[in-house]
Design an enzyme around this catalytic site. Structure first.
Site, short mmCIF file in Angstrom:
data_model
loop_
_atom_site.label_atom_id
_atom_site.label_comp_id
_atom_site.label_asym_id
_atom_site.label_seq_id
_atom_site.Cartn_x
_atom_site.Cartn_y
_atom_site.Cartn_z
N TYR A 36 -4.77 6.98 -0.23
CA TYR A 36 -4.59 7.62 -1.47
C TYR A 36 -3.56 8.77 -2.21
O TYR A 36 -3.17 9.15 -2.24
CB TYR A 36 -5.80 6.71 -2.50
CG TYR A 36 -6.04 6.84 -4.21
CD1 TYR A 36 -4.62 5.75 -5.22
CD2 TYR A 36 -5.74 6.98 -5.36
CE1 TYR A 36 -4.24 5.39 -6.42
CE2 TYR A 36 -4.86 8.18 -6.81
CZ TYR A 36 -4.37 6.88 -7.01
OH TYR A 36 -4.70 6.76 -8.12
N GLY A 37 -5.14 9.15 -1.74
CA GLY A 37 -4.69 10.84 -2.15
C GLY A 37 -3.65 11.79 -1.31
O GLY A 37 -2.70 12.65 -1.88
N ALA A 38 -3.08 10.98 -0.57
CA ALA A 38 -2.37 11.53 0.73
C ALA A 38 -0.77 11.00 -0.03
O ALA A 38 -0.22 12.16 -0.28
CB ALA A 38 -2.34 11.39 1.83
N LYS A 77 -0.47 10.08 -3.27
CA LYS A 77 -0.04 10.92 -4.63
C LYS A 77 0.41 12.06 -4.41
O LYS A 77 1.54 12.18 -5.66
CB LYS A 77 -1.17 10.36 -5.68
CG LYS A 77 -1.71 9.22 -5.97
CD LYS A 77 -0.77 8.83 -6.72
CE LYS A 77 -1.00 7.42 -7.18
NZ LYS A 77 -0.23 6.60 -8.29
N ASN A 93 5.49 3.82 -12.00
CA ASN A 93 3.32 3.18 -12.45
C ASN A 93 2.80 2.95 -11.53
O ASN A 93 1.35 2.38 -11.21
CB ASN A 93 3.47 3.10 -13.91
CG ASN A 93 1.49 2.34 -14.35
OD1 ASN A 93 1.35 3.26 -14.32
ND2 ASN A 93 1.80 1.83 -14.35
N ILE A 128 -8.73 7.02 -15.45
CA ILE A 128 -8.89 6.21 -16.84
C ILE A 128 -9.25 5.31 -16.74
O ILE A 128 -9.26 3.74 -15.98
CB ILE A 128 -7.32 5.63 -16.79
CG1 ILE A 128 -5.92 6.87 -16.61
CG2 ILE A 128 -6.84 4.95 -18.03
CD1 ILE A 128 -5.11 6.64 -15.97
N ASP A 153 8.26 -7.60 -5.07
CA ASP A 153 6.88 -6.90 -4.31
C ASP A 153 7.07 -6.34 -3.74
O ASP A 153 8.41 -5.55 -3.26
CB ASP A 153 6.76 -7.97 -3.39
CG ASP A 153 6.38 -7.73 -2.05
OD1 ASP A 153 5.26 -6.24 -2.27
OD2 ASP A 153 5.78 -8.65 -1.32
#
Length: 268
Positions: free
Chosen positions: A173-175, A177, A102, A206, A75
């Site tokens: 998510y954007g921040a 990444k 990943n 994807i 985890d």
């Protein structure tokens, strides 16, 4: 005969060519599965990490070419488990030469307007834990192991084009990444003197089993139209880029963020 830790073929700079020890996080399916296959086909031995999908991870491992692969659960929202995962992979493989960060979280939409405060906080905490803190802790642990081994290594982060174009419905998510990309560049400078190259890929959409439903109807047409090639990526498109960035030949690309989005988003 499989190479052991002492038999691993190396290149002129001391970094292994094939027969490497590779840890791929989030390797049960989707892109992670393609990554594991790409490294195994290259002659590497792979530790496949999973969070909860153990059966899928074991199925993926069983189908890989070569031998010596292993499946490890952890985890990654628990900081202590990150270091333990690296040690478990190194123990199973006889060391670690490549880390591929990943594993990622992408929760339900949480736009700043209309999202209740509790849901907003939960989304940010989840994304920061999995998408940023976990790769940071894994990279730290892997770097210590690589330095102790000698000979260098590779760390490749799977980021996103969303770090650049914005994610209005998934801002966490954007921040995170974007933070992952910045982490990779900082590590590239810090770890270069030890022969460890660090790079990132920034994929677009994807086609994986978990999002295949989005490719039907009008949404699918819109997603495919984003690229001049008229399609979205398949996992193998991104896996090929990661495999190259992890290769000895890519050392001089350390610090790069490689767009793998079919010209669907162009940075300036």
């Amino acid at each position: 005969m499989e190479p052991t830790a002492d038999q691993t073929p190396v290149t002129g700079d001391g970094f292994p060519g094939s027969g490497r020890r590779v840890l791929v996080t989030g390797a049960a399916g989707g892109l992670g599965r393609a990554l594991a296959r790409a490294f195994a086909a290259n002659g590497d031995r792979v530790a496949l990490h999973y969070a909860s999908r153990r059966a899928e991870a074991e199925e993926t491992a069983a189908a890989l070419p070569g031998g010596g692969h292993t499946v490890l659960g952890a985890d990654l929202t628990d900081a202590a488990r990150a270091g333990s995962l690296v040690e478990a992979a190194a123990e199973a493989l006889g060391g670690i030469d490549v880390l591929v960060n990943n594993a990622a979280a992408r929760t339900a939409a949480h736009p700043p307007v209309g999202t209740p405060a509790a849901d907003w906080v939960a989304a940010w905490e989840r994304h920061v834990a999995v998408n940023l803190l976990a790769p940071a802790h894994l990279s730290h642990a892997a770097a210590q192991r690589m330095i102790a081994q000698g000979g260098g290594g590779r760390i490749v982060n799977v980021g996103s084009r969303g770090a650049f174009r914005g994610e209005p419905d998934h801002p966490a998510y954007g921040a995170t990444k974007a933070g992952l990309h910045a982490l990779g560049q900082s590590l590239a400078v810090a770890l270069g003197p030890h022969g460890i190259a660090v790079a990132s890929v920034a994929p677009g959409f994807i086609d994986t089993d978990r999002v295949a439903h989005r490719l039907s109807g009008a949404e699918g047409e819109e997603l495919r139209s984003q690229s001049p090639f008229g399609r979205v990526a398949v996992p193998e498109d991104v896996a090929a880029a990661v495999l190259w960035l992890a290769s000895p030949q890519a050392q001089w690309s350390s610090g790069t963020i490689l767009d793998v989005n079919g010209a669907s988003y162009l940075r300036t």
